[in-house]
Scaffold this active site. Sequence first.
Site: not given
Lengths: 212, 281
Positions: A86, A192, A194
Amino acid sequence: MINKRLSAGIIDLKFNNLFSIYKACIKAGFRTSIISTKQKTLNYDFVIIPGVGAFKSGMNVLKKNKYDEKIFNYLLKPNSFIYGICLGMQLLFEKSFEFGSTKGLGLIKGNIPELQKKNKKMKTNMGWCKIKFLEKKSKLSLKNFDNKHFYFVHSYYANPANNSDILAKTFHGNFEFTSVVKKNNILGTQFHPEKSGNLGIEFLRNLKKYKN
Amino acid sequence: MKKPVRIIPMLEIKNGLLIKGINFEGFRVLGNARDFAQLYYSHGADEICYQDSVATLFGTSNLIKFVSETAKNVFVPLTVGGGIRSIKDASDMFKAGADKVLLNSAAIDNVKLLKKASKIFGSSNITIIIQAIKIDKKYYISKSNGRDLVNIDPVEWAQKVEEFGAGEIIITAINNEGLKKGFDIPLTKKIVEKVSIPVIAHGGAGNFEHIYDVIKNAKVSGVGIASILHYEAIKFLPKVKTKIGNTLYLDSVKKISKHLNTILKIKKFLKKKGVIIRDDK
């Protein structure tokens, strides 16, 4: 051959999601640590630049802690690998237009413009979007993530100067932007991993395949 | 290209326990919130939302602990609300692992806090939850799940919070919540039409048709679901040991050994109807 666990060092940009990326890297099987500002050299199989927040403050944190120099030195080592997520990906570029103009790390040629201003609805891209790998790059091992959804939150996007650095693209409404970039031992994703569920963890687990 | 409609489990929590408020009965304890959160994550939830119903009264310190425990194993966006009254509260919540914070009372009391928070943390990380109540055909917004009425029209409030930097709105129809009779489609639709940020419908999902109806008619970006998921999950999640709250209901639940993936079922149902959803393997 001994199956050594690979190490990942995460740069602390002092923003929100450090905890998430840290946990996700552990889940993906890395020996994970947060890089302390005192460390003079970076010795990891992967160095991760995460990030939520503004370009300028991100760049300030990098410079203040001499992370920029440490990153440049790290990249000279054989087998080094940088992965920006990002804002972390955007920082890899030459400059951003967020609140004026700010110089980035300049590792990848190109800049960071704002998502279309014309349409208010387009201001922020938030939610799950598909990533599409470009045809020519189909040899790359991460092709199995082609056409799958990943989680995005951003108001600026990467605009690489060289098409050869673009691995995958994504649509935000009718607007197509670069969602994955790669240049030598540098990788960046606008999404992202995650926050992208099991597939995101898989993506992290497969990072090593990007090394070559 | 359209984004998939997000299916968002809404977990109302108290001391880390998942609870469900039932009229005249107080709170039912359903189990450990993080067990549910993790289950829903593994079942393909697009996001998880925690709402602490007592944090407004007792502070956020407990909630922070449960958020960080949850965030360890949940790798989709986690939205957390309840008792967030300052920039520091929000910052603590982000540090604990929240991706977005929910504001309601604090924004009603001081709309400037919303502006400040969205500047500091980014608009897309600040969600406003609107708890709308309808009394004699007139709509109000409220604090503490309807306990304190505020004489502001929900649609006007939605426009105002967008102007003050909210990145997203969850619209909870208090009248419909827990009744399983469907969403307040007219109100939700009106808000979707008036703002340009994503709107999530919440309150009233009793069956899959209800979910489809609100997506089709109000064009929402996501749907918050509670009862439909919790009362299935409770059948196979471990029983919680607690001295707090009413656990009578828990004792009456017949346990089953098979995992039922209600989220996947909902998504399959929606997909068949032509709704874009995320179902990657």
